[in-house]
Design an enzyme around this catalytic site. Structure first.
Site, PDB file in Angstrom:
ATOM      1  N   GLU A   1       0.831  -1.206   0.000  1.00 38.15           N
ATOM      2  CA  GLU A   1       0.000   0.000   0.000  1.00 38.15           C
ATOM      3  C   GLU A   1       0.868   1.260   0.000  1.00 38.15           C
ATOM      4  O   GLU A   1       0.548   2.236  -0.674  1.00 38.15           O
ATOM      5  CB  GLU A   1      -0.932  -0.020   1.207  1.00 38.15           C
ATOM      6  CG  GLU A   1      -1.860  -1.228   1.184  1.00 38.15           C
ATOM      7  CD  GLU A   1      -3.114  -1.031   1.994  1.00 38.15           C
ATOM      8  OE1 GLU A   1      -4.179  -0.823   1.383  1.00 38.15           O
ATOM      9  OE2 GLU A   1      -3.027  -1.094   3.229  1.00 38.15           O
TER      10      GLU A   1
ATOM     11  N   GLU B   1      -4.330  -9.839   2.693  1.00 36.78           N
ATOM     12  CA  GLU B   1      -5.275  -9.553   3.782  1.00 36.78           C
ATOM     13  C   GLU B   1      -6.490 -10.473   3.807  1.00 36.78           C
ATOM     14  O   GLU B   1      -6.967 -10.864   4.880  1.00 36.78           O
ATOM     15  CB  GLU B   1      -5.734  -8.089   3.700  1.00 36.78           C
ATOM     16  CG  GLU B   1      -4.764  -7.085   4.293  1.00 36.78           C
ATOM     17  CD  GLU B   1      -3.716  -6.601   3.310  1.00 36.78           C
ATOM     18  OE1 GLU B   1      -3.100  -5.556   3.556  1.00 36.78           O
ATOM     19  OE2 GLU B   1      -3.508  -7.289   2.277  1.00 36.78           O
TER      20      GLU B   1
END
Length: 274
Positions: free
Chosen positions: A130, A150
């Protein structure tokens, strides 16, 4: 070693001595170096490190002599393996999303118009990816690995990945990463445009500095404006806010508690779809 603006050999700087678990910041001429420094945990991000990254970013942004930023991780094994699940997730599942995203319309580097060059020296996963998606030019070591795992742990990325990843690589590849949690090696990441180039591990930081110094020789106002136009034209502020709102829905589930707990306990999670 890359040449500096006066033609001499540039010095690749190292951050001043810091305790592990911090973020290093150093400036050499027109280039700032930001280092995620927690190598014993693959540079996994603590709350302190997230805040220190923001402070280092602000320091580079406000320094008129800094024309480009190089971002890397300490050691040879990882850029960053993401957030420290044991510290971050209990607080996020309690609704404290502001510790990660203080402004719903912003994500990593989204309002930094000085060029950011990533030197990816190993694992670049979850929150590490990210952060990477907020950089502009990405130099990867040939052993680097990329992914957002995730969903395997009952979570979704909350740092802008749902918005940025499909903008930056083909939809089908972005969805593969988001929905399966699979990884990409450095060569495949370069093939799909996730990274700019792949070099031997020993040359990653040197090459990133070479690119940063090359950019720094250009007119600084023109460089900043070129990036600002490109970033603002994406219009991502409302998209980031949407991601945050829907991420809250996931974080309220029992599965979002179970996944990270299983990860920390080194066992397979048992999901109950609630």
């Amino acid at each position: 070693m890359p040449a500096s603006e006066d033609g001499s050999k540039a010095r690749i700087v190292a951050p001043a001595t810091i305790a592990e678990g911090d973020v290093g910041y150093a400036v050499d001429g027109p280039v700032a170096l930001i280092t995620l420094d927690r190598p014993s945990a693959h540079n996994a991000l603590t709350i302190k490190m997230i805040r220190r990254l923001a402070e280092a970013t602000d320091a580079a942004r406000q320094d008129d002599d800094v024309r480009a930023i190089v971002l890397t991780g300490a050691g040879e094994k990882a850029f960053s393996a993401g957030g420290d699940l044991g510290e971050l997730i209990p607080r996020l599942t309690r609704g404290e999303l502001d510790i990660l995203i203080p402004d719903p319309s912003k994500r990593f580097f989204s309002d930094v118009f000085k060029p950011v060059i990533a030197a990816v020296n190993g694992l670049c996963l979850a929150g590490g990816l990210e952060i990477l998606l907020g950089t502009d030019i990405r130099i990867a070591a040939d052993h680097a690995i990329f992914g957002v795992p995730e969903v395997r742990w009952g979570l979704v990325p909350g740092g802008g990945t749902h918005v940025r990843l499909p903008q930056q690589i083909p939809w089908a590849i972005a969805m593969r990463l988001l929905l399966t949690g699979d990884h990409l090696d450095a060569g495949t990441a370069a093939l799909h445009g996730l990274v700019t180039e792949v070099v031997p591990a020993a040359a990653v930081r040197e090459r990133a500095f070479e690119v940063a110094r090359g950019i720094s020789r250009n007119a600084p106002v023109a460089v900043r404006t070129a990036k600002e136009i490109a970033v603002r034209a994406l219009g991502n502020e409302s998209r980031f806010a949407l991601e945050l709102a829907l991420n809250e829905r996931v974080l309220r589930t029992d599965d979002a508690v179970e996944g990270p707990r299983a990860f920390v306990e080194k066992r397979s999670p048992i999901y109950r779809n609630r």
